[in-house]
Design a protein around this motif. Sequence first.
Motif, short mmCIF file in Angstrom:
data_model
loop_
_atom_site.label_atom_id
_atom_site.label_comp_id
_atom_site.label_asym_id
_atom_site.label_seq_id
_atom_site.Cartn_x
_atom_site.Cartn_y
_atom_site.Cartn_z
N PHE A 1 43.78 22.28 -13.83
CA PHE A 1 43.78 20.94 -13.26
C PHE A 1 43.06 20.90 -11.91
O PHE A 1 42.24 20.02 -11.65
CB PHE A 1 45.23 20.46 -13.07
CG PHE A 1 45.38 19.40 -12.01
CD1 PHE A 1 44.99 18.09 -12.25
CD2 PHE A 1 45.89 19.71 -10.76
CE1 PHE A 1 45.11 17.11 -11.27
CE2 PHE A 1 46.04 18.74 -9.78
CZ PHE A 1 45.64 17.44 -10.03
N LEU A 2 43.36 21.88 -11.06
CA LEU A 2 42.86 21.86 -9.69
C LEU A 2 41.36 22.09 -9.61
O LEU A 2 40.66 21.40 -8.85
CB LEU A 2 43.60 22.91 -8.87
CG LEU A 2 43.28 22.98 -7.38
CD1 LEU A 2 43.54 21.64 -6.71
CD2 LEU A 2 44.08 24.08 -6.71
N LEU A 3 40.84 23.04 -10.38
CA LEU A 3 39.40 23.33 -10.31
C LEU A 3 38.56 22.14 -10.76
O LEU A 3 37.66 21.71 -10.02
CB LEU A 3 39.08 24.58 -11.13
CG LEU A 3 37.58 24.97 -11.13
CD1 LEU A 3 37.13 25.34 -9.73
CD2 LEU A 3 37.33 26.12 -12.10
N PRO A 4 38.80 21.55 -11.95
CA PRO A 4 37.99 20.37 -12.34
C PRO A 4 38.12 19.21 -11.36
O PRO A 4 37.12 18.56 -11.03
CB PRO A 4 38.55 20.00 -13.72
CG PRO A 4 39.16 21.24 -14.24
CD PRO A 4 39.72 21.94 -13.04
N ALA A 5 39.36 18.94 -10.88
CA ALA A 5 39.54 17.84 -9.94
C ALA A 5 38.80 18.10 -8.64
O ALA A 5 38.19 17.20 -8.06
CB ALA A 5 41.03 17.63 -9.68
N SER A 6 38.85 19.36 -8.16
CA SER A 6 38.16 19.71 -6.92
C SER A 6 36.65 19.58 -7.07
O SER A 6 35.96 19.15 -6.13
CB SER A 6 38.51 21.14 -6.51
OG SER A 6 39.90 21.28 -6.30
N LEU A 7 36.13 19.93 -8.23
CA LEU A 7 34.68 19.84 -8.45
C LEU A 7 34.21 18.39 -8.41
O LEU A 7 33.12 18.09 -7.89
CB LEU A 7 34.31 20.49 -9.78
CG LEU A 7 34.54 22.00 -9.88
CD1 LEU A 7 34.14 22.52 -11.25
CD2 LEU A 7 33.78 22.73 -8.78
N ILE A 8 35.02 17.48 -8.94
CA ILE A 8 34.66 16.06 -8.87
C ILE A 8 34.66 15.57 -7.43
O ILE A 8 33.76 14.84 -7.00
CB ILE A 8 35.64 15.23 -9.73
CG1 ILE A 8 35.44 15.54 -11.21
CG2 ILE A 8 35.43 13.73 -9.49
CD1 ILE A 8 34.09 15.19 -11.77
N VAL A 9 35.66 16.00 -6.66
CA VAL A 9 35.73 15.60 -5.25
C VAL A 9 34.53 16.14 -4.48
O VAL A 9 33.90 15.43 -3.69
CB VAL A 9 37.05 16.10 -4.62
CG1 VAL A 9 37.07 15.84 -3.12
CG2 VAL A 9 38.24 15.42 -5.28
N ILE A 10 34.21 17.42 -4.72
CA ILE A 10 33.06 18.03 -4.03
C ILE A 10 31.78 17.32 -4.41
O ILE A 10 30.93 17.02 -3.56
CB ILE A 10 32.99 19.53 -4.38
CG1 ILE A 10 34.17 20.27 -3.73
CG2 ILE A 10 31.67 20.14 -3.94
CD1 ILE A 10 34.33 21.70 -4.19
N ASN A 11 31.60 17.05 -5.70
CA ASN A 11 30.40 16.36 -6.15
C ASN A 11 30.27 14.98 -5.52
O ASN A 11 29.19 14.58 -5.09
CB ASN A 11 30.42 16.25 -7.68
CG ASN A 11 29.13 15.68 -8.24
OD1 ASN A 11 29.01 14.49 -8.48
ND2 ASN A 11 28.15 16.55 -8.45
N ASP A 12 31.39 14.27 -5.43
CA ASP A 12 31.38 12.93 -4.85
C ASP A 12 31.06 12.98 -3.36
O ASP A 12 30.26 12.18 -2.85
CB ASP A 12 32.73 12.27 -5.08
CG ASP A 12 32.75 10.82 -4.62
OD1 ASP A 12 31.90 10.05 -5.08
OD2 ASP A 12 33.61 10.47 -3.80
N ASN B 1 36.83 32.09 -8.24
CA ASN B 1 37.20 33.43 -7.78
C ASN B 1 38.38 33.37 -6.83
O ASN B 1 39.29 34.22 -6.89
CB ASN B 1 36.00 34.08 -7.09
CG ASN B 1 36.26 35.53 -6.74
OD1 ASN B 1 36.91 35.84 -5.75
ND2 ASN B 1 35.76 36.44 -7.57
N ILE B 2 38.41 32.36 -5.97
CA ILE B 2 39.51 32.23 -5.00
C ILE B 2 40.80 31.80 -5.70
O ILE B 2 41.86 32.42 -5.53
CB ILE B 2 39.13 31.23 -3.90
CG1 ILE B 2 37.93 31.75 -3.10
CG2 ILE B 2 40.31 30.98 -2.97
CD1 ILE B 2 37.34 30.75 -2.14
N MET B 3 40.73 30.73 -6.50
CA MET B 3 41.93 30.22 -7.17
C MET B 3 42.47 31.20 -8.20
O MET B 3 43.68 31.27 -8.43
CB MET B 3 41.61 28.89 -7.86
CG MET B 3 41.26 27.76 -6.92
SD MET B 3 40.88 26.24 -7.85
CE MET B 3 40.36 25.16 -6.52
#
Length: 428
Positions: A214-225, A268-270
């Motif tokens: 859940f966290l990785l996909p959600a974080s990638l959207i935030v970073i992309n935005d 790698n971190i998560m």
Amino acid sequence: MSNMQKEYTGDASSSAPTPRVRHHRKRNTDVVAGAGKPNGSHLLVNDSSKYKSFLVRAYSTVWMIGGFALIVYLGHLYITAMVVVIQIFMARELFNLLRKTHEDKQLPGFRLLNWHFFFTAMLFVYGRILSQRLVNTVTPDKVLYRLVTSLIKYHMAICYSLYISGFVWFILTLKKKMYKYQFSQYAWTHMISIVVFTQSSFTVANIFEGIFWFLLPASLIVINDIFAYICGFFFGRTPLIKLSPKKTWEGFIGASITTMISAFLLANIMGRFLWLTCPREDLSTGWLQCDPGPLFKQETHALPVWISNLLPWKEISVLPVQWHALCLGLFASIIAPFGGFFASGFKRAFKVKDFGDSIPGHGGITDRMDCQMVMAVFAYIYHQSFVVPQSLSVDKLLDQIITNLTLEEQQALFMKLGQMLQEKVTGS
């Protein structure tokens, strides 16, 4: 003669039809404002108030990320509760989009019908997702166990009964001269339930497979935005798509590169924290301990000679899940933004700037969740198709036995299995 002419002209002027004045309805031009300007005139680099809006947006973003991090730290149930609250706020924003005050006053209680269908859909979807975990939670208590297993057995019948009661309720509330509005609201409610709620519910399924998914996909959207906004803010010159006039190719490409790099590093971190990688099999809130599996165990790879000659190290250690993260990053960079474009076109169709104003500088909750919904579905399908082993495991078979069989049937199965194993041993 002159008097006669005056009387004639006076009569003629008084009897002449007065020109009809047409009062045009004032339209909302928030979205289409500046449509006649030259192409690129409404890009962020040309916006005179961009620094003020940037500060407001940054302030809201910091608060959202901080609150999000706290909820993630608290665990699976708190994240699930956050998702449910977000879904309710999204539904409220979308229900209000087609709401007409005059018609609603003539249909008392009609709003409750929308929420009846929404919560029925919520009960159905979450009942399917969380049923086994609920059983695992109440197994030690025999009374609760029997109650929960009975409810799960008739879960579909209960949800169908609620839906049919809402359907009958809708038919009984039909009112003359209001049919078109009522049926449009009925269709709109189902569209929200299917397209919005069902998609976002995949997020909860990802959470219980491991917060990582859940966290990785959600974080990638935030970073992309964020980086699409920053790169467009400072370097944007070339418009990307007409549906979103402020989107630029520079922002799109810069965000894509940043998202791919972030996906590889964040995985790698998560992947090093068990409380992020372990799946939750029940509805408790305790810390998790599990075997992380081969995806989250480091592997060492030797670098090619031409690369090792340029770098101070000869090999690199990575987690296998990092290669999967690149696929998630690619989708978040290339495909997920189309969820935002879809929302932009949707808002233009209804001539609104934002779905709401609950988040300063961002709009409504729905404005921030458009890409997240697309990403959540992809993350779930990708995980089930390419990460989860396809063969049945002992744990899955036991879960099905506990869920679908009564205690007497389980005892009969145990005796039968014992007999079969004994015959197999004596026969060999």
